[in-house]
Write a protein that holds these residues in place. Sequence first.
Motif, PDB file in Angstrom:
ATOM      1  N   GLN A  48      20.807  10.614 -87.456  1.00 32.39           N
ATOM      2  CA  GLN A  48      20.695   9.194 -87.801  1.00 32.39           C
ATOM      3  C   GLN A  48      20.110   8.997 -89.197  1.00 32.39           C
ATOM      4  O   GLN A  48      20.581   8.159 -89.969  1.00 32.39           O
ATOM      5  N   ILE A  49      19.085   9.774 -89.536  1.00 32.40           N
ATOM      6  CA  ILE A  49      18.435   9.635 -90.843  1.00 32.40           C
ATOM      7  C   ILE A  49      19.375  10.045 -91.963  1.00 32.40           C
ATOM      8  O   ILE A  49      19.494   9.347 -92.976  1.00 32.40           O
TER       9      ILE A  49
ATOM     10  N   PHE B 173      22.641  10.087 -91.985  1.00 30.40           N
ATOM     11  CA  PHE B 173      23.707   9.101 -92.126  1.00 30.40           C
ATOM     12  C   PHE B 173      23.185   7.828 -92.801  1.00 30.40           C
ATOM     13  O   PHE B 173      23.805   7.308 -93.735  1.00 30.40           O
ATOM     14  N   ALA B 174      22.019   7.338 -92.357  1.00 28.97           N
ATOM     15  CA  ALA B 174      21.466   6.107 -92.921  1.00 28.97           C
ATOM     16  C   ALA B 174      21.135   6.264 -94.403  1.00 28.97           C
ATOM     17  O   ALA B 174      21.439   5.381 -95.213  1.00 28.97           O
ATOM     18  N   GLU B 175      20.525   7.385 -94.762  1.00 22.70           N
ATOM     19  CA  GLU B 175      20.104   7.587 -96.150  1.00 22.70           C
ATOM     20  C   GLU B 175      21.257   7.964 -97.079  1.00 22.70           C
ATOM     21  O   GLU B 175      21.424   7.375 -98.137  1.00 22.70           O
TER      22      GLU B 175
ATOM     23  N   ARG C 144      24.719   8.302 -96.424  1.00 24.72           N
ATOM     24  CA  ARG C 144      26.016   7.611 -96.306  1.00 24.72           C
ATOM     25  C   ARG C 144      25.858   6.114 -96.536  1.00 24.72           C
ATOM     26  O   ARG C 144      26.495   5.541 -97.409  1.00 24.72           O
ATOM     27  N   THR C 145      24.979   5.492 -95.759  1.00 26.72           N
ATOM     28  CA  THR C 145      24.859   4.033 -95.819  1.00 26.72           C
ATOM     29  C   THR C 145      24.132   3.574 -97.084  1.00 26.72           C
ATOM     30  O   THR C 145      24.654   2.760 -97.836  1.00 26.72           O
ATOM     31  N   LYS C 146      22.932   4.112 -97.323  1.00 23.20           N
ATOM     32  CA  LYS C 146      22.124   3.629 -98.445  1.00 23.20           C
ATOM     33  C   LYS C 146      22.627   4.153 -99.796  1.00 23.20           C
ATOM     34  O   LYS C 146      22.834   3.387-100.723  1.00 23.20           O
TER      35      LYS C 146
END
Length: 172
Positions: free
Chosen positions: A100-101, A103-105, A107-109
């Motif tokens: 999750q971290i 992907f969030a950092e 990919r998303t951010k």
Amino acid sequence: ENGRKGAFAATALVMGSCPEQEARDVHSSVLEGFRADVSLHPEDVEHISRVVRPGVPVELRAQNPRTGDGNHVMLLQVLVGETSVEQRVLLSLVGSMLSQIVFAELRTKKQLGYTVGGDVSGKSNVLTVSCYVQGERMLPDEVEAQCENIFATAVPHAISNMTHAALASQKA
């Protein structure tokens, strides 16, 4: 009286100029002395694949086979080593958080790639922790530093700030 209690395993090593059959006879004699059950067949024994334990970090690089393609792939994989059951449970909890971290950092951010992930997985009886990114926004060496930062700071920060409710949801 049989003084042996519980499971028993025996391995024999004979060195020198001893004939093979004589070595087998000595091994059988020792097992008989322990009153060991030798009815287990080799095909019933669980075999594990060997995993190389490098003494130093290993880095592998390859060129993109498609000429003119600016796409890069970076996979950072850390060998944790052989682990206990307790360590495997804890690392499996870290694995879902890591995924999750990352992907969030990444990919998303930071939008570093279209295929991004992190996980904890096993190779034979050895656990690995991985981070991977496929994209063209940043060079692999720079992406590797981003993954190392997640391993070193983001994951420990998330663990230390985890609530009891969040931990319970990870266990489920």
